[in-house]
Design a protein around this motif. Structure first.
Motif, PDB file in Angstrom:
ATOM      1  N   LEU A  45       0.842  -1.196   0.000  1.00 50.30           N
ATOM      2  CA  LEU A  45       0.000   0.000   0.000  1.00 50.30           C
ATOM      3  C   LEU A  45       0.878   1.246   0.000  1.00 50.30           C
ATOM      4  CD1 LEU A  45      -0.007   1.313   3.156  1.00 50.30           C
ATOM      5  CD2 LEU A  45      -1.395  -0.703   3.561  1.00 50.30           C
ATOM      6  N   PHE A  46       0.222   2.402  -0.219  1.00 50.27           N
ATOM      7  CA  PHE A  46       0.933   3.676  -0.329  1.00 50.27           C
ATOM      8  C   PHE A  46       0.104   4.725   0.387  1.00 50.27           C
ATOM      9  CE2 PHE A  46       1.997   7.416  -3.295  1.00 50.27           C
ATOM     10  CZ  PHE A  46       3.202   7.696  -2.664  1.00 50.27           C
ATOM     11  N   THR A  47       0.693   5.360   1.408  1.00 54.44           N
ATOM     12  CA  THR A  47      -0.008   6.399   2.157  1.00 54.44           C
ATOM     13  C   THR A  47       0.515   7.756   1.711  1.00 54.44           C
ATOM     14  OG1 THR A  47       1.557   6.241   4.020  1.00 54.44           O
ATOM     15  CG2 THR A  47      -0.442   4.898   4.131  1.00 54.44           C
ATOM     16  N   VAL A  48      -0.386   8.578   1.185  1.00 57.94           N
ATOM     17  CA  VAL A  48       0.007   9.857   0.606  1.00 57.94           C
ATOM     18  C   VAL A  48      -0.861  10.961   1.185  1.00 57.94           C
ATOM     19  CG1 VAL A  48      -1.466   9.476  -1.421  1.00 57.94           C
ATOM     20  CG2 VAL A  48       0.411  11.112  -1.553  1.00 57.94           C
ATOM     21  N   VAL A  49      -0.218  12.070   1.511  1.00 62.40           N
ATOM     22  CA  VAL A  49      -0.894  13.208   2.128  1.00 62.40           C
ATOM     23  C   VAL A  49      -0.889  14.373   1.150  1.00 62.40           C
ATOM     24  CG1 VAL A  49      -0.895  14.802   4.082  1.00 62.40           C
ATOM     25  CG2 VAL A  49      -0.169  12.426   4.418  1.00 62.40           C
TER      26      VAL A  49
END
Length: 259
Positions: A45-49
């Protein structure tokens, strides 16, 4: 073509200067897509803000070939660095800006898009968003930083205001010194609208990667103060962005014109 600014910068800070706004948008899209591929490959997964302002327009090439097809959008978990306490349908909403400019054009999973609760007060919305982040740490979507114990996001995409502010953290404001909260609120923003929620610096600086993106002439003096030899002893909020991982400034030639 990207240039490296001829200045001494810390090893974990890079400064990329692109010849035009169009080249900046292309470089930023590749940077984000490459990091997405890296983290999806490593952990699934990839957590992007995201933040507001013209940053969203500079992400436009992610919604175009090849990235609209090649990025694993279903693995993205999307958050907001800060938000105005307005309805999601309001023109001032960072959520609306991101949805209209990017998220509605790519196949992200709606359940993986974490907007603030726009039915709450500023204080209530900040508490609710922090509770959401804590739940996501407990459930394994977010990992805590080994160094700080604050949540560690894969990538934060930041803009900067003409006064050097990032998120809703403004020069001289007491929130610059917040050390405990993950998400807090402001009711006296010097830039309208006055009520906002924002990540705090301990959370911002726990990130693995941060891109600080500036284009045009509006922030040229703040860029000079933050990165050049301006001799200004005043520390801008943007200069407080010092992630555990890597910081990359993406500038076009106009923004970098005083460096």
């Amino acid at each position: 073509m990207a240039e490296t600014v001829p200045a001494t910068v810390p090893a974990k800070r890079k400064v990329e200067v692109l010849g035009s706004e169009e080249e900046l948008a292309a470089a930023l899209a590749k940077y984000v897509a490459d990091l997405s591929d890296k983290f999806v490959r490593e952990k699934g997964l990839f957590t992007v803000v995201l933040s507001g302002g013209y940053l969203i327009d500079l992400l436009r090439k992610l919604a175009e070939p090849p990235y609209v097809e090649s990025v694993e959008w279903s693995k993205w978990h999307v958050f907001w660095l800060d938000e105005r306490v307005v309805p999601k349908t309001h023109p001032d909403s960072n959520y609306k800006l991101a949805c209209d400019g990017l998220l509605s054009k790519v196949p992200v999973v709606p359940e993986n898009v974490y907007a603030i609760n726009d039915t709450l007060s500023a204080e209530g919305a900040a508490d609710d968003y922090e509770a959401c982040l804590r739940y996501l740490v407990e459930s394994g979507v977010l990992a805590p930083s080994a160094a700080s114990k604050f949540p560690k996001f894969d990538l934060m995409l930041l803009g900067m205001g003409p006064d050097g502010h990032v998120a809703s953290l403004f020069p001289g404001h007491p929130l610059l010194e917040e050390k405990e909260r993950w998400v807090t609120f402001i009711k006296d923003s010097p830039k309208p609208p006055p009520q906002r929620i924002t990540f705090t610096f301990p959370v911002i600086n726990s990130s693995e990667y941060i891109a600080l993106v500036v284009a045009g002439t509006g922030e040229v003096d703040a860029v000079h103060t933050a990165l050049g030899n301006s001799g200004d002893a005043k520390k801008l909020p943007a200069q407080m962005v010092t992630p555990e991982g890597e910081l990359t400034w993406f500038l076009d030639k106009d923004a970098a014109s005083k460096l």
